[in-house]
Enzyme design. Structure first.
Site, PDB file in Angstrom:
ATOM      1  N   ASP A   1     -13.756   3.751   7.844  1.00 34.76           N
ATOM      2  CA  ASP A   1     -12.665   4.668   7.492  1.00 34.76           C
ATOM      3  C   ASP A   1     -13.258   5.993   7.013  1.00 34.76           C
ATOM      4  O   ASP A   1     -14.021   6.006   6.048  1.00 34.76           O
ATOM      5  CB  ASP A   1     -11.805   4.040   6.393  1.00 34.76           C
TER       6      ASP A   1
ATOM      7  N   SER B   1      -8.385   0.488   6.965  1.00 33.18           N
ATOM      8  CA  SER B   1      -8.036   1.837   6.527  1.00 33.18           C
ATOM      9  C   SER B   1      -7.736   1.855   5.040  1.00 33.18           C
ATOM     10  O   SER B   1      -7.415   0.831   4.435  1.00 33.18           O
ATOM     11  CB  SER B   1      -6.812   2.335   7.296  1.00 33.18           C
ATOM     12  N   CYS B   2      -7.798   3.054   4.484  1.00 31.82           N
ATOM     13  CA  CYS B   2      -7.496   3.309   3.080  1.00 31.82           C
ATOM     14  C   CYS B   2      -6.130   2.739   2.738  1.00 31.82           C
ATOM     15  O   CYS B   2      -5.200   2.899   3.537  1.00 31.82           O
ATOM     16  CB  CYS B   2      -7.527   4.814   2.858  1.00 31.82           C
ATOM     17  N   PRO B   3      -5.998   2.056   1.645  1.00 35.08           N
ATOM     18  CA  PRO B   3      -6.933   1.852   0.539  1.00 35.08           C
ATOM     19  C   PRO B   3      -7.690   0.526   0.588  1.00 35.08           C
ATOM     20  O   PRO B   3      -8.366   0.165  -0.369  1.00 35.08           O
ATOM     21  CB  PRO B   3      -6.003   1.867  -0.680  1.00 35.08           C
TER      22      PRO B   3
ATOM     23  N   ASP C   1     -13.451   8.267  -1.070  1.00 34.48           N
ATOM     24  CA  ASP C   1     -12.855   7.202  -1.880  1.00 34.48           C
ATOM     25  C   ASP C   1     -13.873   6.459  -2.742  1.00 34.48           C
ATOM     26  O   ASP C   1     -13.607   6.191  -3.917  1.00 34.48           O
ATOM     27  CB  ASP C   1     -12.124   6.195  -0.991  1.00 34.48           C
TER      28      ASP C   1
END
Length: 77
Positions: free
Chosen positions: A39, A12-14, A45
């Site tokens: 994600d 998942s982010c980041p 992103d």
């Protein structure tokens, strides 16, 4: 020129962008990095990351819930 594959599916982010940034550091200028990510935030992103850092975003496609990004490392300053 060869491509380097970075599989960040399930992260998942980041983390996908952070791992891509680290992988790009080891590539020569003009090198290509193929990133596979699941994600949903990656769709925004990676374009933002490339715009901010100067790396090229050559491809951004989604198929079956997996995003495939092809990044080209910026030329040396």
């Amino acid at each position: 020129m060869s491509e380097t594959l970075l599989d960040v599916q399930g992260l998942s982010c980041p983390l996908p962008v952070l791992k891509a940034n680290k992988a790009l550091r080891s590539l020569p200028p003009g090198g290509r990095l193929v990133v596979l990510a699941t994600d949903p935030a990656a769709a925004k992103d990676f374009p933002a990351f490339c715009a901010e850092t100067g790396h090229g975003l050559e491809e951004a496609k989604e198929a079956g819930g997996v995003w495939r990004f092809v990044l080209r490392k910026r030329e040396a300053a």
